[in-house]
Design an enzyme around this catalytic site. Sequence first.
Site, PDB file in Angstrom:
ATOM      1  N   HIS A  38       0.818  -1.223   0.000  1.00 44.06           N
ATOM      2  CA  HIS A  38       0.000   0.000   0.000  1.00 44.06           C
ATOM      3  C   HIS A  38       0.851   1.273   0.000  1.00 44.06           C
ATOM      4  O   HIS A  38       2.071   1.237   0.186  1.00 44.06           O
ATOM      5  CB  HIS A  38      -0.931   0.004   1.213  1.00 44.06           C
ATOM      6  CG  HIS A  38      -0.223   0.056   2.545  1.00 44.06           C
ATOM      7  ND1 HIS A  38       0.318   1.202   3.055  1.00 44.06           N
ATOM      8  CD2 HIS A  38      -0.006  -0.926   3.476  1.00 44.06           C
ATOM      9  CE1 HIS A  38       0.856   0.956   4.239  1.00 44.06           C
ATOM     10  NE2 HIS A  38       0.679  -0.332   4.513  1.00 44.06           N
ATOM     11  N   CYS A  55       3.450  -4.597   6.678  1.00 47.28           N
ATOM     12  CA  CYS A  55       3.038  -4.380   5.294  1.00 47.28           C
ATOM     13  C   CYS A  55       4.230  -3.964   4.441  1.00 47.28           C
ATOM     14  O   CYS A  55       5.295  -3.605   4.942  1.00 47.28           O
ATOM     15  CB  CYS A  55       1.963  -3.298   5.220  1.00 47.28           C
ATOM     16  SG  CYS A  55       0.371  -3.794   5.913  1.00 47.28           S
TER      17      CYS A  55
END
Length: 418
Positions: free
Chosen positions: A327, A345
């Site tokens: 992301h 992440c």
Amino acid sequence: MSHEPRPRTVVSCTLLVIALVAGATACGSDGNPLASRPYDATDRISFNVPRGDAGKADPDKPLEIRAEESGERITDVTALDAAGRHVTGELDADGRRWHSTEPLAAGAHYTVRVSTEDEDGAPGRRVLTFDTGSPTAKKRLTVTFGPGTGTYGVGRPVTAELSRPIKDPAQRAVVERALKVDARPSVQGGWHWVDDKTLHYRPKDYWPAHATVRVRSDLDGIKVGDRLWGGKSKGVTLTIGDRVIAVTDASAHSLTLYRNGEEVKEIPVTTGKPGFETRNGVKVVLGKEYFVRMRGTSIGIAEGSSESYDLPVYYATRVTWSGEYVHAAPWSVGSQGSANVSHGCVGMSTENAEWFFDNVREGDVVQVVNSDGDTMETFGNGFGDWNLDWKEWREGSALTAGKQKIQEDTSRLRPTAV
């Protein structure tokens, strides 16, 4: 005028007569092994199914064929229902008896072709048709396949969710044989039992780019167990897109996207910091979300701690159900390409995250290497199926577990060992 005899002509005629007699014998059909047409074996072969108006066959009972005449032996049996499904079976070593080794379908119409041979080697044939009755059981086993019909990446496994749990190994084998996956171009693949109600199917390697994968269940009308019969299930068709593989090197702080074997783009990234290391191994894109609100409490971080966070996140490509994404992370641009500072992440600039978001689809492969994190879970947190090697994968099949020989779907006749 006298004529001398022509013995050579007489000899030739004699040979011709002999040849004709031999030819007549060779073309005969009365029990001769060289018969051009098989004899009718109706009175020499018996079945354990009703004839004519006697009723319908019991699908709970195996189909059995016997050679009744002395010297008669069965050489081949083909049993098909109206849907084209073969019935597998075994032939006794002496060729006198054949019996089915898998359940007949209920409410089906069967055509059985039997080839025989008499004691002189002459071929015989019998064809029989019969119908099976409806099952008395009320329990039905149905299958829901995933994903739905559509276009996916090369890493997307096929899933099968059963309506009822199946624990018995023999019943699992019945179910697994009935779940059909037809890929064009063809690939080597197999089912793996995740739990009592879930199976996954994957090829030995990723799906070929631009393949077509058709999935269906042939369980309808098939007896699975005591008072349990297969029901109708809807099939799916998958179209496979380009071969897209994104490799994240946690130690090099970079993500490289490959399309059909060619490098397309290298992106500086940051991955999980100590204590929050990104999972190693192969993951599969589960979906894409333009906006996600990410909170530390969702991964067990206490609110108010030094690690706590509550952030709006854009261009989020999900790879685990527990919350691992690729992301946009504009707050860590200074560390991207040089340090790992995330909570697990893969973070990149907003521009790069938007590009990645636009260039991957569900089923594409995201692989992490050189991280200090654990390996991606095989099941339960997304699709870590590819982290099992092929031998381990096949051990999860009811047909090959315990190093049993793979049973071919097309097998119809298996002589037993003497």
